[in-house]
Design an enzyme around this catalytic site. Structure first.
Site, PDB file in Angstrom:
ATOM      1  N   GLU A  23      17.124 -32.097 -35.042  1.00  0.00           N
ATOM      2  CA  GLU A  23      17.427 -33.487 -35.415  1.00  0.00           C
ATOM      3  C   GLU A  23      17.060 -33.785 -36.872  1.00  0.00           C
ATOM      4  O   GLU A  23      16.360 -32.999 -37.521  1.00  0.00           O
ATOM      5  CB  GLU A  23      16.710 -34.461 -34.480  1.00  0.00           C
ATOM      6  N   SER A 139      13.068 -46.260 -25.407  1.00  0.00           N
ATOM      7  CA  SER A 139      13.937 -45.514 -26.326  1.00  0.00           C
ATOM      8  C   SER A 139      15.262 -45.113 -25.692  1.00  0.00           C
ATOM      9  O   SER A 139      15.307 -44.698 -24.520  1.00  0.00           O
ATOM     10  CB  SER A 139      13.216 -44.257 -26.801  1.00  0.00           C
ATOM     11  N   ALA A 140      16.313 -45.194 -26.496  1.00  0.00           N
ATOM     12  CA  ALA A 140      17.644 -44.730 -26.063  1.00  0.00           C
ATOM     13  C   ALA A 140      17.642 -43.220 -25.808  1.00  0.00           C
ATOM     14  O   ALA A 140      18.569 -42.702 -25.173  1.00  0.00           O
ATOM     15  CB  ALA A 140      18.690 -45.093 -27.111  1.00  0.00           C
ATOM     16  N   ASP A 141      16.615 -42.519 -26.278  1.00  0.00           N
ATOM     17  CA  ASP A 141      16.526 -41.073 -26.008  1.00  0.00           C
ATOM     18  C   ASP A 141      16.516 -40.789 -24.506  1.00  0.00           C
ATOM     19  O   ASP A 141      17.082 -39.796 -24.045  1.00  0.00           O
ATOM     20  CB  ASP A 141      15.228 -40.475 -26.594  1.00  0.00           C
ATOM     21  N   LYS A 158       4.145 -38.671 -28.006  1.00  0.00           N
ATOM     22  CA  LYS A 158       2.913 -39.236 -28.539  1.00  0.00           C
ATOM     23  C   LYS A 158       2.440 -40.350 -27.626  1.00  0.00           C
ATOM     24  O   LYS A 158       3.247 -41.074 -27.048  1.00  0.00           O
ATOM     25  CB  LYS A 158       3.186 -39.846 -29.914  1.00  0.00           C
TER      26      LYS A 158
END
Ligand code: PSU
Ligand code: MN
Length: 303
Positions: A23, A139-141, A158
Site C-alpha cells: 500500500e 475503518s473501511a478496511d 495498533k
C-alpha cells in the site's frame, strides 16, 4: 477505465508467479520523509529476496497504478500528507480530477484484486476505533476485507483501536483471522493483546492451502493473516499503552475526527517515542513482507 500495471508485475501475473501488493498510505501518511521512502524501497527488496515480485499500489495523476516506479514512490513520500489519503469512497474523485492518491488498505485491495493479485503485505490495518460505540468510527478496511478477495498480512492492529471490537466485526463479516505461529492477536508494537485469533497455522504452505480452499469454494472476501513483530524489536506494552493514551487524549482535545484521526495518532506516537516506535514499525513491515512473499510463493506452487 483502465488501471496501469507495470511490465514486471504484468509479466509475473501472466506467468502465475508470486506477486505481493503493497500500500501507499503507509508511505505518505504512516511515516515521515525520508524514512518512508527508504522503507518502501526496502520492503520491495525484501519481497524480491523472498522470491516474489513487489507491486506498490497508488493513484498517480489519476491513474490507478499497480507496480509504482522508484520515482513514483519517492514522489508520494515527499508529498507526504498533501497527497490525498484514498480509501474506497475517494477513488472516483481522485481519478476524475487526475490527482495523486495514496491508497489505504481498502483501496489497495481493490486495485490488487483488479490486477489479479491475491497477497498483500502491510504494517497494520484500520479497524474499530476506541469509543466507536458513540463515534461510529470503523475503518473501511474491515468492510473491504469482507467483500474483496485479497488476503492481507499485517502485524495485527495498533491499540489506538479497540482490538476486541475489531475481531467481533471481522467475525460478523465472515473474515477469518489466522495467526502465523501464534494463538494470540498481536497488537502491532507488541506480540500480545490478550485476544485470541480464530485459527493458528504454523507454515506459509498451510496458509496458502487455506487461501486456495477459499478460492476453490468461491467464498470470496479476504483473510487477515497476523504476524507478530519479532521479539527483539517489540516494545514494552505498558509504555506503548501510556503513549497511545496520551495521543488519544490530545486528539480528543483538538477534536480530530474522520480520516485525519489515524494519521494524527500515528504521528503523535512517533513524536512521543522519539522515533523508537518508527524503528519497530519499519521492522515489522519488513517481517510481514517476507512472510507475505513466502505465502505468495506457496500459493503459486499450489496452482
Ligand atoms: N495503521 C497503521 N499504519 C498505517 C495505517 C493504519 O498502523 O499506515 C493506514 C493504512 O493505510 C490503513 C489506514 O488502511 O491507515 C486506515 O485508515 P482509517 O483508520 O482512516 O480507515
Ligand atoms: Mn475512520
Amino acid at each position: 477505465m483502465k488501471i496501469k500495471i507495470s511490465n514486471e508485475v504484468k509479466e509475473a501475473i501472466e506467468n502465475g508467479k508470486a506477486v505481493v501488493a503493497l500500500e501507499s498510505t503507509i508511505i505518505s501518511h504512516g511515516m515521515p520523509y525520508p524514512k518512508n521512502v527508504e522503507t518502501a524501497l526496502l520492503v520491495e527488496k525484501v519481497v524480491k529476496e523472498n522470491g516474489a515480485v513487489p507491486a506498490t499500489i497508488a493513484i498517480i495523476d489519476g491513474v490507478p497504478t499497480v507496480g509504482c516506479s522508484k520515482a513514483e514512490i519517492e514522489h508520494l513520500g515527499k508529498k507526504g500528507l498533501s497527497v490525498t489519503k484514498t480509501s474506497r469512497r475517494d477513488i472516483p474523485v481522485v481519478v476524475s480530477q487526475k490527482a495523486d492518491g495514496a491508497t489505504t488498505v481498502a483501496a489497495t485491495m481493490i486495485f490488487a484484486s483488479m490486477a489479479g493479485i491475491k497477497i498483500f503485505a502491510t504494517g497494520g490495518i484500520g479497524g474499530v476505533h476506541r469509543g466507536a460505540e458513540t463515534t461510529m468510527d470503523i475503518s473501511a478496511d474491515l468492510e473491504e476485507l469482507a467483500r474483496t478477495n485479497v488476503n492481507v498480512i499485517c502485524a495485527g492492529a495498533k491499540s489506538i483501536l479497540d482490538l476486541g471490537l475489531t475481531l467481533e466485526y471481522l467475525e460478523t463479516k465472515g473474515v477469518d483471522v489466522i495467526g502465523f505461529c501464534t494463538d494470540e492477536l498481536p497488537a502491532f508494537f507488541t506480540r500480545k493483546s490478550g485476544f485470541k485469533v480464530n485459527h493458528r497455522l504454523d507454515t506459509p504452505r498451510d496458509i496458502a492451502k487455506a487461501l486456495s480452499a477459499k478460492d476453490e469454494l468461491e467464498l470470496g472476501g479476504g483473510t487477515l493473516i497476523v504476524n507478530p513483530i519479532p521479539d527483539e524489536y517489540s516494545m514494552d506494552a505498558d509504555y506503548i499503552e501510556s503513549v497511545i493514551q496520551k495521543a488519544l487524549k490530545e486528539a480528543d482535545e483538538l477534536g480530530v475526527k474522520g480520516k485525519e484521526i489515524t494519521p494524527f495518532l500515528l504521528d503523535k506516537i512517533q513524536k512521543i517515542t522519539g522515533g523508537e516506535s518508527l524503528e519497530s514499525n519499519i521492522k515489522l513491515v519488513l517481517n510481514n513482507a517476507a512472510l507475505a512473499s513466502r505465502i505468495a510463493v506457496e500459493l503459486s506452487n499450489l496452482k
